[in-house]
Design a protein around this motif. Structure first.
Motif, PDB file in Angstrom:
ATOM      1  N   GLY A  35      58.936  10.967  33.614  1.00 24.36           N
ATOM      2  CA  GLY A  35      59.163  11.866  33.496  1.00 24.36           C
ATOM      3  C   GLY A  35      60.427  12.714  34.802  1.00 24.36           C
ATOM      4  O   GLY A  35      60.370  13.771  35.132  1.00 24.36           O
ATOM      5  N   THR A  36      60.097  12.047  36.105  1.00 22.24           N
ATOM      6  CA  THR A  36      60.931  12.742  37.114  1.00 22.24           C
ATOM      7  C   THR A  36      62.281  12.292  36.720  1.00 22.24           C
ATOM      8  O   THR A  36      62.757  11.895  36.662  1.00 22.24           O
ATOM      9  CB  THR A  36      60.735  11.662  38.521  1.00 22.24           C
ATOM     10  N   HIS A  37      63.021  13.458  36.937  1.00 26.01           N
ATOM     11  CA  HIS A  37      64.415  14.023  36.037  1.00 26.01           C
ATOM     12  C   HIS A  37      65.793  13.736  37.319  1.00 26.01           C
ATOM     13  O   HIS A  37      65.005  13.770  38.487  1.00 26.01           O
ATOM     14  CB  HIS A  37      64.929  14.909  35.041  1.00 26.01           C
ATOM     15  N   VAL A  38      66.476  12.911  36.844  1.00 25.04           N
ATOM     16  CA  VAL A  38      67.621  13.295  37.507  1.00 25.04           C
ATOM     17  C   VAL A  38      68.830  14.232  36.869  1.00 25.04           C
ATOM     18  O   VAL A  38      69.556  14.115  35.979  1.00 25.04           O
ATOM     19  CB  VAL A  38      68.767  11.995  37.963  1.00 25.04           C
ATOM     20  N   GLY A  39      68.780  15.559  37.711  1.00 22.93           N
ATOM     21  CA  GLY A  39      69.762  16.358  37.185  1.00 22.93           C
ATOM     22  C   GLY A  39      70.801  16.867  37.766  1.00 22.93           C
ATOM     23  O   GLY A  39      71.862  16.818  37.311  1.00 22.93           O
ATOM     24  N   CYS A  40      71.031  16.282  39.091  1.00 23.19           N
ATOM     25  CA  CYS A  40      72.220  16.560  39.665  1.00 23.19           C
ATOM     26  C   CYS A  40      72.978  15.545  41.104  1.00 23.19           C
ATOM     27  O   CYS A  40      74.071  15.626  41.386  1.00 23.19           O
ATOM     28  CB  CYS A  40      72.362  18.025  40.340  1.00 23.19           C
ATOM     29  N   GLY A  46      66.297  19.842  41.958  1.00 23.72           N
ATOM     30  CA  GLY A  46      64.899  20.688  41.765  1.00 23.72           C
ATOM     31  C   GLY A  46      64.457  19.599  40.763  1.00 23.72           C
ATOM     32  O   GLY A  46      62.985  19.503  40.630  1.00 23.72           O
ATOM     33  N   ALA A  47      65.444  18.821  39.600  1.00 21.00           N
ATOM     34  CA  ALA A  47      64.478  18.354  39.137  1.00 21.00           C
ATOM     35  C   ALA A  47      63.806  16.897  39.018  1.00 21.00           C
ATOM     36  O   ALA A  47      62.447  16.422  38.393  1.00 21.00           O
ATOM     37  CB  ALA A  47      65.341  17.845  37.604  1.00 21.00           C
ATOM     38  N   CYS A  48      64.136  16.315  40.483  1.00 18.54           N
ATOM     39  CA  CYS A  48      63.275  15.072  41.096  1.00 18.54           C
ATOM     40  C   CYS A  48      62.397  15.027  41.721  1.00 18.54           C
ATOM     41  O   CYS A  48      62.192  14.214  42.208  1.00 18.54           O
ATOM     42  CB  CYS A  48      64.484  14.147  41.734  1.00 18.54           C
ATOM     43  N   LEU A  49      61.635  16.360  41.241  1.00 17.40           N
ATOM     44  CA  LEU A  49      61.134  16.488  42.920  1.00 17.40           C
ATOM     45  C   LEU A  49      59.510  15.862  42.797  1.00 17.40           C
ATOM     46  O   LEU A  49      58.903  15.671  41.642  1.00 17.40           O
ATOM     47  CB  LEU A  49      60.595  18.443  42.776  1.00 17.40           C
ATOM     48  N   VAL A  50      59.033  15.505  44.046  1.00 17.86           N
ATOM     49  CA  VAL A  50      57.737  14.472  43.356  1.00 17.86           C
ATOM     50  C   VAL A  50      56.621  15.192  44.965  1.00 17.86           C
ATOM     51  O   VAL A  50      57.665  15.640  45.834  1.00 17.86           O
ATOM     52  CB  VAL A  50      58.065  13.032  44.007  1.00 17.86           C
ATOM     53  N   HIS A  51      55.927  14.598  44.964  1.00 21.66           N
ATOM     54  CA  HIS A  51      55.222  15.106  45.972  1.00 21.66           C
ATOM     55  C   HIS A  51      54.921  13.646  46.659  1.00 21.66           C
ATOM     56  O   HIS A  51      54.686  12.942  46.058  1.00 21.66           O
ATOM     57  CB  HIS A  51      53.583  15.079  46.279  1.00 21.66           C
ATOM     58  N   VAL A  52      55.184  13.530  48.121  1.00 23.33           N
ATOM     59  CA  VAL A  52      55.486  11.904  49.335  1.00 23.33           C
ATOM     60  C   VAL A  52      54.108  12.621  50.356  1.00 23.33           C
ATOM     61  O   VAL A  52      54.373  13.508  51.073  1.00 23.33           O
ATOM     62  CB  VAL A  52      56.379  11.827  50.239  1.00 23.33           C
ATOM     63  N   ASN A  53      53.266  12.493  49.869  1.00 22.91           N
ATOM     64  CA  ASN A  53      51.988  12.072  50.962  1.00 22.91           C
ATOM     65  C   ASN A  53      51.961  13.509  51.232  1.00 22.91           C
ATOM     66  O   ASN A  53      51.314  14.424  52.258  1.00 22.91           O
ATOM     67  CB  ASN A  53      52.219  11.931  52.208  1.00 22.91           C
ATOM     68  N   GLY A  54      51.356  14.303  50.146  1.00 24.84           N
ATOM     69  CA  GLY A  54      51.367  15.756  49.768  1.00 24.84           C
ATOM     70  C   GLY A  54      52.318  17.214  49.791  1.00 24.84           C
ATOM     71  O   GLY A  54      51.760  17.921  49.618  1.00 24.84           O
ATOM     72  N   GLN A  55      53.299  16.096  50.027  1.00 26.95           N
ATOM     73  CA  GLN A  55      54.492  17.269  50.097  1.00 26.95           C
ATOM     74  C   GLN A  55      55.483  17.501  49.891  1.00 26.95           C
ATOM     75  O   GLN A  55      56.027  16.658  48.686  1.00 26.95           O
ATOM     76  CB  GLN A  55      55.169  16.899  51.943  1.00 26.95           C
ATOM     77  N   ALA A  70      53.536   5.218  51.348  1.00 26.40           N
ATOM     78  CA  ALA A  70      52.943   6.125  51.478  1.00 26.40           C
ATOM     79  C   ALA A  70      52.644   6.522  50.204  1.00 26.40           C
ATOM     80  O   ALA A  70      52.610   5.337  48.848  1.00 26.40           O
ATOM     81  CB  ALA A  70      54.749   7.360  51.088  1.00 26.40           C
ATOM     82  N   GLU A  71      52.118   7.929  50.403  1.00 23.71           N
ATOM     83  CA  GLU A  71      51.262   7.867  48.702  1.00 23.71           C
ATOM     84  C   GLU A  71      51.558   8.992  48.088  1.00 23.71           C
ATOM     85  O   GLU A  71      52.295   9.838  48.426  1.00 23.71           O
ATOM     86  CB  GLU A  71      49.850   9.007  48.782  1.00 23.71           C
ATOM     87  N   VAL A  72      52.738   8.471  46.987  1.00 22.33           N
ATOM     88  CA  VAL A  72      53.429   9.745  45.650  1.00 22.33           C
ATOM     89  C   VAL A  72      53.372   9.725  44.639  1.00 22.33           C
ATOM     90  O   VAL A  72      52.404   9.094  44.166  1.00 22.33           O
ATOM     91  CB  VAL A  72      54.893   8.510  45.724  1.00 22.33           C
ATOM     92  N   THR A  73      53.143  10.906  44.191  1.00 19.41           N
ATOM     93  CA  THR A  73      52.776  11.704  43.047  1.00 19.41           C
ATOM     94  C   THR A  73      53.839  11.942  42.403  1.00 19.41           C
ATOM     95  O   THR A  73      54.240  12.901  42.788  1.00 19.41           O
ATOM     96  CB  THR A  73      51.660  12.344  43.568  1.00 19.41           C
ATOM     97  N   THR A  74      54.461  11.746  41.002  1.00 21.87           N
ATOM     98  CA  THR A  74      54.729  12.256  40.018  1.00 21.87           C
ATOM     99  C   THR A  74      54.492  12.713  39.376  1.00 21.87           C
ATOM    100  O   THR A  74      53.456  13.195  38.712  1.00 21.87           O
ATOM    101  CB  THR A  74      55.492  11.353  39.275  1.00 21.87           C
ATOM    102  N   ILE A  75      54.923  13.695  38.306  1.00 18.23           N
ATOM    103  CA  ILE A  75      54.801  14.767  37.237  1.00 18.23           C
ATOM    104  C   ILE A  75      54.152  13.450  36.120  1.00 18.23           C
ATOM    105  O   ILE A  75      52.289  14.373  35.877  1.00 18.23           O
ATOM    106  CB  ILE A  75      55.409  15.294  36.055  1.00 18.23           C
ATOM    107  N   GLU A  76      53.973  12.247  35.884  1.00 15.49           N
ATOM    108  CA  GLU A  76      52.607  11.096  35.196  1.00 15.49           C
ATOM    109  C   GLU A  76      51.531  11.664  36.146  1.00 15.49           C
ATOM    110  O   GLU A  76      50.282  11.119  35.256  1.00 15.49           O
ATOM    111  CB  GLU A  76      53.219   9.863  35.384  1.00 15.49           C
ATOM    112  N   GLY A 106      59.905  19.047  37.345  1.00 18.78           N
ATOM    113  CA  GLY A 106      60.269  19.824  39.006  1.00 18.78           C
ATOM    114  C   GLY A 106      59.919  21.102  39.343  1.00 18.78           C
ATOM    115  O   GLY A 106      58.602  21.148  40.320  1.00 18.78           O
ATOM    116  N   MET A 107      59.761  21.605  38.419  1.00 14.10           N
ATOM    117  CA  MET A 107      59.024  23.366  38.501  1.00 14.10           C
ATOM    118  C   MET A 107      57.621  23.088  38.801  1.00 14.10           C
ATOM    119  O   MET A 107      56.991  24.150  39.649  1.00 14.10           O
ATOM    120  CB  MET A 107      59.837  23.857  37.244  1.00 14.10           C
ATOM    121  N   VAL A 108      56.780  22.270  38.165  1.00 17.63           N
ATOM    122  CA  VAL A 108      55.463  22.000  37.705  1.00 17.63           C
ATOM    123  C   VAL A 108      55.062  21.402  39.257  1.00 17.63           C
ATOM    124  O   VAL A 108      54.202  21.703  39.834  1.00 17.63           O
ATOM    125  CB  VAL A 108      55.094  21.353  36.443  1.00 17.63           C
ATOM    126  N   MET A 109      55.919  20.537  39.402  1.00 23.48           N
ATOM    127  CA  MET A 109      55.680  20.091  40.336  1.00 23.48           C
ATOM    128  C   MET A 109      55.525  20.819  41.745  1.00 23.48           C
ATOM    129  O   MET A 109      55.295  20.505  42.808  1.00 23.48           O
ATOM    130  CB  MET A 109      56.075  18.636  41.314  1.00 23.48           C
TER     131      MET A 109
END
Length: 161
Positions: A35-40, A46-55, A70-76, A106-109
């Motif tokens: 679900g985390t995409h590679v766009g560029c 920003g297609a690959c945006l995730v949260h790492v330790n809440g950021q 770290a705590e990583v959160t993806t779109i899933e 990435g937009m949702v994240m």
């Protein structure tokens, strides 16, 4: 090769990676969370945006080894345990904040991170925050409406582009 361990979407994961392995490559390739995409590959879209330790982090700009521990959160990982959509996800659906869907994770994240820090952003603040996310289809109008709706604000006041 180095061993990395982190928590992704609430689950402990580990894997062997080369020092140059990007976090997005680890997420997609090793963990098969696509679900985390590679766009560029250049931190522009920003297609690959995730949260790492809440950021919010563009995972194409971070090495997997940098996420050690770290705590990583993806779109899933943002949906409810029962699979229910978050307010942001539901608003993207309700307000047609997507078209081809490539930028959507990435937009949702990004929107989720914005609303965590600023629960009632103005239209201008949303547009400013989304400068790090590129959508090639929708022109952002419905994305902004979706984020406003997710924040509980009136979307009727948003000017047409």
């Amino acid at each position: 090769m180095a061993k990395v361990e982190m928590t992704v979407n609430g689950k402990s994961v580990s894997g062997e990676v080369e020092g140059r392995t990007l976090l997005v490559e680890f997420i997609r390739g090793k963990l098969e969370l696509t679900g985390t995409h590679v766009g560029c590959d250049t931190s522009q879209c920003g297609a690959c945006l995730v949260h790492v330790n809440g950021q919010a982090v563009k995972s194409c700009t971070m090495f997997a080894a940098e996420a050690e521990g770290a705590e990583v959160t993806t779109i899933e990982g943002i949906t409810g345990k029962d699979g229910s959509l978050t307010a942001v996800q539901q608003a993207f659906q309700d307000y047609h904040g997507l078209q081809c869907g490539f930028c959507t994770p990435g937009m949702v994240m990004s929107a989720t991170a914005l609303l965590k820090d600023n629960p009632k952003p103005s239209e201008a603040e949303i547009r400013e925050y989304l400068k790090g996310n590129i959508c090639r289809c929708t022109g952002y109008h419905n994305i902004v409406k979706a984020i406003m709706a997710a924040s509980g604000q009136d979307v009727g006041a948003i000017a047409a582009e």
